[in-house]
Design a protein around this motif. Structure first.
Motif, PDB file in Angstrom:
ATOM      1  N   GLU A   1       0.964  19.412   1.379  1.00 19.99           N
ATOM      2  CA  GLU A   1       0.173  18.771   2.841  1.00 19.99           C
ATOM      3  C   GLU A   1      -0.225  17.585   2.502  1.00 19.99           C
ATOM      4  OE1 GLU A   1      -0.601  18.736   6.528  1.00 19.99           O
ATOM      5  OE2 GLU A   1       0.383  20.326   5.869  1.00 19.99           O
ATOM      6  N   GLY A   2      -0.858  17.396   1.656  1.00 20.15           N
ATOM      7  CA  GLY A   2      -1.642  15.930   1.040  1.00 20.15           C
ATOM      8  C   GLY A   2      -0.400  15.075   0.863  1.00 20.15           C
ATOM      9  N   ASP A   3       0.784  15.442   0.699  1.00 18.31           N
ATOM     10  CA  ASP A   3       1.754  14.429   0.473  1.00 18.31           C
ATOM     11  C   ASP A   3       2.463  13.538   1.710  1.00 18.31           C
ATOM     12  OD1 ASP A   3       1.504  14.692  -2.309  1.00 18.31           O
ATOM     13  OD2 ASP A   3       2.978  16.313  -2.453  1.00 18.31           O
ATOM     14  N   ARG A   4       2.079  13.933   2.795  1.00 17.41           N
ATOM     15  CA  ARG A   4       2.384  13.892   4.035  1.00 17.41           C
ATOM     16  C   ARG A   4       1.683  12.568   4.514  1.00 17.41           C
ATOM     17  NH1 ARG A   4       4.154  18.103   8.514  1.00 17.41           N
ATOM     18  NH2 ARG A   4       5.221  16.312   9.119  1.00 17.41           N
ATOM     19  N   SER A   5       0.494  12.367   4.151  1.00 22.89           N
ATOM     20  CA  SER A   5      -0.409  11.272   4.629  1.00 22.89           C
ATOM     21  C   SER A   5      -0.231  10.181   3.543  1.00 22.89           C
ATOM     22  CB  SER A   5      -1.744  11.510   4.656  1.00 22.89           C
ATOM     23  OG  SER A   5      -2.625  10.748   4.721  1.00 22.89           O
ATOM     24  N   VAL A   6       0.091   9.010   4.193  1.00 13.99           N
ATOM     25  CA  VAL A   6       0.396   7.600   3.273  1.00 13.99           C
ATOM     26  C   VAL A   6      -1.105   7.332   2.551  1.00 13.99           C
ATOM     27  CG1 VAL A   6       0.841   5.071   3.211  1.00 13.99           C
ATOM     28  CG2 VAL A   6       1.965   6.789   4.645  1.00 13.99           C
ATOM     29  N   ALA A   7      -2.055   7.642   3.285  1.00 13.88           N
ATOM     30  CA  ALA A   7      -3.576   7.178   3.040  1.00 13.88           C
ATOM     31  C   ALA A   7      -3.729   8.070   1.536  1.00 13.88           C
ATOM     32  CB  ALA A   7      -4.573   7.514   3.951  1.00 13.88           C
ATOM     33  N   SER A   8      -3.608   9.567   1.916  1.00 17.79           N
ATOM     34  CA  SER A   8      -3.727  10.493   0.868  1.00 17.79           C
ATOM     35  C   SER A   8      -3.045  10.222  -0.462  1.00 17.79           C
ATOM     36  CB  SER A   8      -3.498  11.741   1.412  1.00 17.79           C
ATOM     37  OG  SER A   8      -3.707  12.720   0.406  1.00 17.79           O
ATOM     38  N   ARG A   9      -1.648   9.891  -0.133  1.00 17.05           N
ATOM     39  CA  ARG A   9      -0.806   9.467  -1.635  1.00 17.05           C
ATOM     40  C   ARG A   9      -1.458   8.397  -2.050  1.00 17.05           C
ATOM     41  NH1 ARG A   9       5.139   9.785   0.513  1.00 17.05           N
ATOM     42  NH2 ARG A   9       5.587   9.599  -1.801  1.00 17.05           N
ATOM     43  N   ILE A  10      -2.104   7.270  -1.518  1.00 16.44           N
ATOM     44  CA  ILE A  10      -2.357   6.061  -2.316  1.00 16.44           C
ATOM     45  C   ILE A  10      -3.476   6.363  -2.968  1.00 16.44           C
ATOM     46  CG2 ILE A  10      -3.617   3.781  -1.598  1.00 16.44           C
ATOM     47  CD1 ILE A  10      -1.533   3.563   0.744  1.00 16.44           C
ATOM     48  N   VAL A  11      -4.577   7.095  -2.133  1.00 18.18           N
ATOM     49  CA  VAL A  11      -5.645   7.595  -2.905  1.00 18.18           C
ATOM     50  C   VAL A  11      -5.311   8.322  -4.471  1.00 18.18           C
ATOM     51  CG1 VAL A  11      -7.917   9.099  -2.880  1.00 18.18           C
ATOM     52  CG2 VAL A  11      -7.318   7.523  -0.847  1.00 18.18           C
ATOM     53  N   GLN A  12      -4.503   9.373  -4.079  1.00 21.86           N
ATOM     54  CA  GLN A  12      -4.216  10.132  -5.217  1.00 21.86           C
ATOM     55  C   GLN A  12      -3.550   9.158  -6.615  1.00 21.86           C
ATOM     56  OE1 GLN A  12      -1.633  13.409  -4.447  1.00 21.86           O
ATOM     57  NE2 GLN A  12      -2.590  13.714  -2.396  1.00 21.86           N
ATOM     58  N   ALA A  13      -2.805   8.126  -6.174  1.00 27.84           N
ATOM     59  CA  ALA A  13      -2.271   7.160  -7.056  1.00 27.84           C
ATOM     60  C   ALA A  13      -3.424   6.328  -7.559  1.00 27.84           C
ATOM     61  CB  ALA A  13      -1.091   6.250  -6.089  1.00 27.84           C
TER      62      ALA A  13
ATOM     63  N   ALA B   1      -2.144  -8.498 -10.646  1.00 25.55           N
ATOM     64  CA  ALA B   1      -2.888  -7.756 -11.552  1.00 25.55           C
ATOM     65  C   ALA B   1      -3.341  -6.374 -10.839  1.00 25.55           C
ATOM     66  CB  ALA B   1      -4.224  -8.693 -12.143  1.00 25.55           C
ATOM     67  N   PHE B   2      -3.546  -6.439  -9.587  1.00 23.46           N
ATOM     68  CA  PHE B   2      -3.956  -5.069  -9.132  1.00 23.46           C
ATOM     69  C   PHE B   2      -3.017  -4.345  -8.761  1.00 23.46           C
ATOM     70  CE2 PHE B   2      -4.269  -2.708  -4.867  1.00 23.46           C
ATOM     71  CZ  PHE B   2      -5.519  -2.120  -5.240  1.00 23.46           C
ATOM     72  N   VAL B   3      -1.562  -4.908  -8.327  1.00 27.50           N
ATOM     73  CA  VAL B   3      -0.514  -4.059  -8.337  1.00 27.50           C
ATOM     74  C   VAL B   3      -0.036  -3.366  -9.792  1.00 27.50           C
ATOM     75  CG1 VAL B   3       2.050  -4.179  -7.761  1.00 27.50           C
ATOM     76  CG2 VAL B   3       0.410  -5.381  -6.277  1.00 27.50           C
ATOM     77  N   ALA B   4      -0.129  -4.286 -10.942  1.00 28.61           N
ATOM     78  CA  ALA B   4       0.218  -3.907 -12.157  1.00 28.61           C
ATOM     79  C   ALA B   4      -0.747  -2.514 -12.376  1.00 28.61           C
ATOM     80  CB  ALA B   4       0.285  -4.963 -13.051  1.00 28.61           C
ATOM     81  N   LEU B   5      -2.060  -2.875 -12.167  1.00 22.64           N
ATOM     82  CA  LEU B   5      -2.968  -1.737 -12.439  1.00 22.64           C
ATOM     83  C   LEU B   5      -2.552  -0.303 -11.833  1.00 22.64           C
ATOM     84  CD1 LEU B   5      -6.477  -3.527 -12.877  1.00 22.64           C
ATOM     85  CD2 LEU B   5      -4.658  -2.648 -14.577  1.00 22.64           C
ATOM     86  N   VAL B   6      -2.214  -0.414 -10.578  1.00 18.57           N
ATOM     87  CA  VAL B   6      -1.907   0.754  -9.659  1.00 18.57           C
ATOM     88  C   VAL B   6      -0.572   1.393  -9.991  1.00 18.57           C
ATOM     89  CG1 VAL B   6      -1.561   1.375  -7.284  1.00 18.57           C
ATOM     90  CG2 VAL B   6      -3.176  -0.136  -7.831  1.00 18.57           C
ATOM     91  N   VAL B   7       0.342   0.615 -10.514  1.00 20.57           N
ATOM     92  CA  VAL B   7       1.626   1.255 -10.682  1.00 20.57           C
ATOM     93  C   VAL B   7       1.894   2.486 -11.708  1.00 20.57           C
ATOM     94  CG1 VAL B   7       3.931   0.661 -11.818  1.00 20.57           C
ATOM     95  CG2 VAL B   7       3.089  -1.130 -10.439  1.00 20.57           C
ATOM     96  N   PRO B   8       1.114   2.620 -12.678  1.00 18.71           N
ATOM     97  CA  PRO B   8       1.047   4.004 -13.066  1.00 18.71           C
ATOM     98  C   PRO B   8       0.939   5.110 -12.268  1.00 18.71           C
ATOM     99  CG  PRO B   8      -0.026   2.273 -14.508  1.00 18.71           C
ATOM    100  CD  PRO B   8       0.140   1.691 -13.324  1.00 18.71           C
ATOM    101  N   GLY B   9      -0.173   4.872 -11.522  1.00 20.45           N
ATOM    102  CA  GLY B   9      -0.512   6.144 -10.547  1.00 20.45           C
ATOM    103  C   GLY B   9       0.721   6.334  -9.756  1.00 20.45           C
ATOM    104  N   LEU B  10       1.123   5.354  -9.153  1.00 17.82           N
ATOM    105  CA  LEU B  10       2.463   5.262  -8.278  1.00 17.82           C
ATOM    106  C   LEU B  10       3.683   6.188  -8.976  1.00 17.82           C
ATOM    107  CD1 LEU B  10       2.293   2.130  -6.562  1.00 17.82           C
ATOM    108  CD2 LEU B  10       1.647   4.044  -5.673  1.00 17.82           C
ATOM    109  N   VAL B  11       4.049   5.756 -10.047  1.00 18.12           N
ATOM    110  CA  VAL B  11       4.989   6.544 -10.641  1.00 18.12           C
ATOM    111  C   VAL B  11       4.744   7.990 -10.962  1.00 18.12           C
ATOM    112  CG1 VAL B  11       6.181   6.482 -13.012  1.00 18.12           C
ATOM    113  CG2 VAL B  11       5.745   4.258 -12.150  1.00 18.12           C
ATOM    114  N   TYR B  12       3.517   8.345 -11.422  1.00 16.98           N
ATOM    115  CA  TYR B  12       3.063   9.759 -11.628  1.00 16.98           C
ATOM    116  C   TYR B  12       3.065  10.323 -10.493  1.00 16.98           C
ATOM    117  CZ  TYR B  12       0.009  13.957 -12.716  1.00 16.98           C
ATOM    118  OH  TYR B  12      -0.410  15.087 -12.896  1.00 16.98           O
ATOM    119  N   ALA B  13       2.587   9.911  -9.317  1.00 16.51           N
ATOM    120  CA  ALA B  13       2.699  10.503  -7.865  1.00 16.51           C
ATOM    121  C   ALA B  13       3.960  10.604  -7.269  1.00 16.51           C
ATOM    122  CB  ALA B  13       1.747   9.846  -6.870  1.00 16.51           C
TER     123      ALA B  13
END
Length: 223
Positions: free
Chosen positions: A37-49, A14-26
């Motif tokens: 610059e913010g895309d180089r950090s995995v943590a930053s990309r996860i937060v954005q997603a 359920a958690f993964v399903a809820l996060v997928v839209p942000g991952l697709v968008y990012a």
């Protein structure tokens, strides 16, 4: 206050399903505008997603409030009896809508160009900042210069260059600068182009800091 993390298989899914839209968008956004610059950090990309997912999921919950209420008493039965509709709805919400949204905002959509120009004008009036999202001058030049030819001075009097068309390629941030010229020509000491290099299938260059790269418009007599 303790934070309860998902521990069962259903909760994780359920958690993964809820996060997928942000991952697709990012992911789509990065493909369209390039990496910043913010895309180089995995943590930053996860937060954005996660932020995008929360916003989209909130909208989805408002729109789908009634079906969710119907599913609440017997969720498993509701899922089994409406599996096809639920799958189609999830695919639309998790993949299609985020992809289209990223394309409309960060892509180059012809009928939205007046909107892009208006947004740029409003930003310039509302702020005095000259900040550009293009990470460096190399990316700006390679993505905007309307050139048909390119030449690289690798040493005084030594040049490499040729025809730069659809089969050519340049790297962009965050990758190291390099260049593939699909059709190599002889470049004389003064920088002028000579004949095409016989049997040339292209030439690759790693661009060093002491190189000089010049993009040129089509020259008369060159094909």
């Amino acid at each position: 206050m303790e934070l309860d993390l998902p521990d069962s298989a259903f909760e994780v899914l359920a958690f993964v399903a809820l996060v997928v839209p942000g991952l697709v968008y990012a992911t789509t956004r990065s493909r369209l505008r390039g990496y910043l610059e913010g895309d180089r950090s995995v943590a930053s990309r996860i937060v954005q997603a996660l932020v995008v997912s929360v916003l989209l999921d909130a909208v989805y919950f408002v729109v789908l409030a009634r079906p969710l209420e119907d599913a609440e008493p017997h969720p498993v039965h509701y899922l089994l009896t409406n599996a096809l509709a639920i799958s189609a709805t999830y695919f639309l919400c998790a993949a299609i809508i985020p992809l289209v949204l990223a394309w409309l905002i960060h892509g180059d959509v012809p009928f939205l160009r007046p909107v892009y120009r208006l947004a740029t004008q409003l930003r310039s009036r509302l702020t005095s900042s000259n900040y550009q999202t293009v990470p460096n001058a190399w990316d700006y030049a390679t993505t905007t210069a309307p050139a048909g030819w390119v030449r690289v001075r690798i040493a005084p009097g030594q040049w490499v260059g040729g025809r730069f068309a659809d089969g050519s390629y340049f790297s962009t941030y965050p990758e190291p600068r390099d260049l593939f010229i699909e059709d190599q020509y002889v470049v004389k000491e003064d920088g002028s182009f000579g004949e095409r290099v016989p049997s040339s299938s292209g030439v690759w260059l790693s661009i060093r800091d002491d190189y000089v790269v010049e993009w040129l418009a089509d020259e008369p007599g060159q094909e």
